[in-house]
Design an enzyme around this catalytic site. Structure first.
Site, PDB file in Angstrom:
ATOM      1  N   ASP A  51       0.898  -0.800   0.532  1.00 51.68           N
ATOM      2  CA  ASP A  51      -0.035  -0.617  -0.249  1.00 51.68           C
ATOM      3  C   ASP A  51       0.701   1.299  -0.151  1.00 51.68           C
ATOM      4  OD1 ASP A  51      -3.107  -0.723   1.280  1.00 51.68           O
ATOM      5  OD2 ASP A  51      -1.502  -2.135   1.554  1.00 51.68           O
ATOM      6  N   ASP A 117      -6.602   4.141  -4.952  1.00 52.93           N
ATOM      7  CA  ASP A 117      -6.274   3.243  -3.731  1.00 52.93           C
ATOM      8  C   ASP A 117      -5.315   2.557  -4.484  1.00 52.93           C
ATOM      9  OD1 ASP A 117      -6.260   1.235  -2.343  1.00 52.93           O
ATOM     10  OD2 ASP A 117      -8.742   1.448  -2.043  1.00 52.93           O
ATOM     11  N   THR A 122      -6.959  -4.652   0.941  1.00 51.36           N
ATOM     12  CA  THR A 122      -5.616  -4.922   1.185  1.00 51.36           C
ATOM     13  C   THR A 122      -5.890  -6.265   2.183  1.00 51.36           C
ATOM     14  OG1 THR A 122      -4.832  -2.791   1.437  1.00 51.36           O
ATOM     15  CG2 THR A 122      -3.665  -4.641   3.423  1.00 51.36           C
TER      16      THR A 122
END
EC number: 3.1.3.7
Length: 308
Positions: A51, A117, A122
Site C-alpha cells: 500500500d 487506492d 488489502t
C-alpha cells in the site's frame, strides 16, 4: 509530440503505465515475503508495505508529470523523498491513438482530481486471496468520475506457471472501456456480490431483499465491479458506510462506460470533487444491467439507516 494530445488522454496513458508499475510492486512485495502489515483503525483496516510503496509510486509519478493535478490517495503517508526506482514516466501509446471525447478535449490539468487506492482488497492480500486485489486510479472532472484505470496484479495467477500475470483495464466515458471481455451474468439470475470482511445486519438485510439466487462474498470494490462486467455477478450491493471515494471512482467509470450504473443505496450519483467527504456513507449499489430491479428492492429500513 505529446502536446498534440489532450491533457485527459495524456493523463490516462500515463496512469496506465503507472498502474502497471504498481502491479509489479504489489507482486514484488509478496515475493520478498515481508508484507509489513500495520493496523489502521481496526483488525479489518490494514495497511501493508505494498500500500505504502504503490501510493508513493503513483502519486509521485503523476505529480512529476502533471504538477497541477489534485491527487487524493487512501494512505496517510509522511512527506519525504521518493526512491527513483518507484517513479514511472512512461505512457501507454495505444491510448494516445484513441480520440478524446469532445466534451473533455479542453480540460486543463488543474480541473482534474485523481482518486488513488494503491491496493484495494488489502485484507485479502494479507490472506493470500490474491485475485481480489486491484490498484485503482480514478479521474474526476467537475465532481464526476470520467476516466479510470484498474490494474489486477494477480490476474491469471491460478492459470499455471506459464500464464502471464496481471492485466490493466481502462476506460473513458464517451469512449468505452478496454482490456477485458464484456460478458453479462446469466439471464434471469440474480447473483449478488457483496463484502467479505465488512458485513453487518444492514448489509445482509439488503442482500436478502434482492431475492438472490447466489451471493458472492469477496474483497475489494474494484474486484466486485470486474465481477459485474465479466458476468460473474449481476449486482454489487453494499448497504453500509465503509467504502471510500478512491474505492469507487475508477471502477464506476469502467462500469458506466459499458452501460452499467453505480450509485449509493438511495440512487444518488457519487460526487468526486476535491472538497467532498471521502466516505461513501450511504453505501453502494451497482449493476451492469437491470439496475432498476435492484434499486426497487432496497428496503426503506435500510435507506432510513443510511444518510448520504
Amino acid at each position: 509530440m505529446a502536446s498534440s494530445h489532450t491533457v485527459l488522454m495524456r493523463l490516462v496513458a500515463s496512469a496506465y503505465s503507472i498502474a502497471q508499475k504498481a502491479g509489479t510492486i504489489v507482486r514484488c512485495v509478496i515475493a520478498e515475503g515481508d508484507l509489513g502489515i500495520v493496523q489502521k483503525t481496526s483488525a479489518t483496516d490494514l495497511q501493508t508495505k505494498a500500500d505504502r510503496l504503490v501510493q508513493m509510486s503513483i502519486c509521485s509519478s503523476l505529480a512529476r508529470k502533471f504538477p497541477k493535478l489534485t491527487i487524493i490517495g487512501e494512505e496517510d503517508l509522511p512527506p519525504g523523498e521518493v526512491d527513483q526506482e518507484l517513479i514511472e514516466d512512461g505512457q501507454w501509446e495505444e491510448i494516445l491513438k484513441q480520440p478524446c471525447p469532445s466534451q473533455y478535449s479542453a480540460i486543463k490539468e488543474e480541473d482534474l482530481v485523481v482518486w488513488v487506492d494503491p491496493l484495494d482488497g488489502t485484507k485479502e492480500y494479507t490472506e493470500g486471496l490474491l485475485d481480489n486485489v486491484t490498484v485503482l486510479i480514478g479521474i474526476a472532472y467537475e465532481g464526476k468520475a470520467i476516466a479510470g484505470i484498474i490494474n489486477q496484479p494477480y490476474y491469471n495467477y491460478q492459470a499455471g506457471p506459464d500464464a502471464v500475470l496481471g492485466r490493466t483495464i481502462w476506460g473513458v466515458l464517451g469512449l468505452g472501456a478496454f482490456g477485458f471481455q464484456l460478458k453479462e451474468a446469466p439471464a434471469g439470475k440474480h447473483i449478488v456480490t457483496t463484502t467479505r470482511s465488512h458485513s453487518n445486519k444492514l448489509v445482509t438485510d439488503c442482500v436478502s431483499a434482492m431475492n438472490p439466487d447466489d451471493v458472492l462474498r469477496v474483497g475489494g470494490a474494484g474486484n466486485k465491479i470486474i465481477q459485474l462486467i465479466e458476468g460473474k455477478a449481476s449486482a454489487y450491493v453494499f448497504a453500509s458506510p465503509g467504502c471510500k471515494k478512491w474505492d469507487t471512482c475508477a471502477p464506476e467509470v469502467i462500469l458506466h462506460a459499458v452501460g452499467g450504473k453505480l450509485t449509493d443505496i438511495h440512487g444518488n450519483t457519487l460526487q468526486y470533487n476535491k472538497e467532498v467527504k471521502h466516505m461513501n456513507s450511504a453505501g453502494v449499489l451497482a449493476a451492469l444491467r437491470n439496475y432498476e430491479y435492484y434499486a426497487s428492492r432496497v428496503p426503506e429500513s435500510v435507506k432510513n439507516a443510511l444518510t448520504p
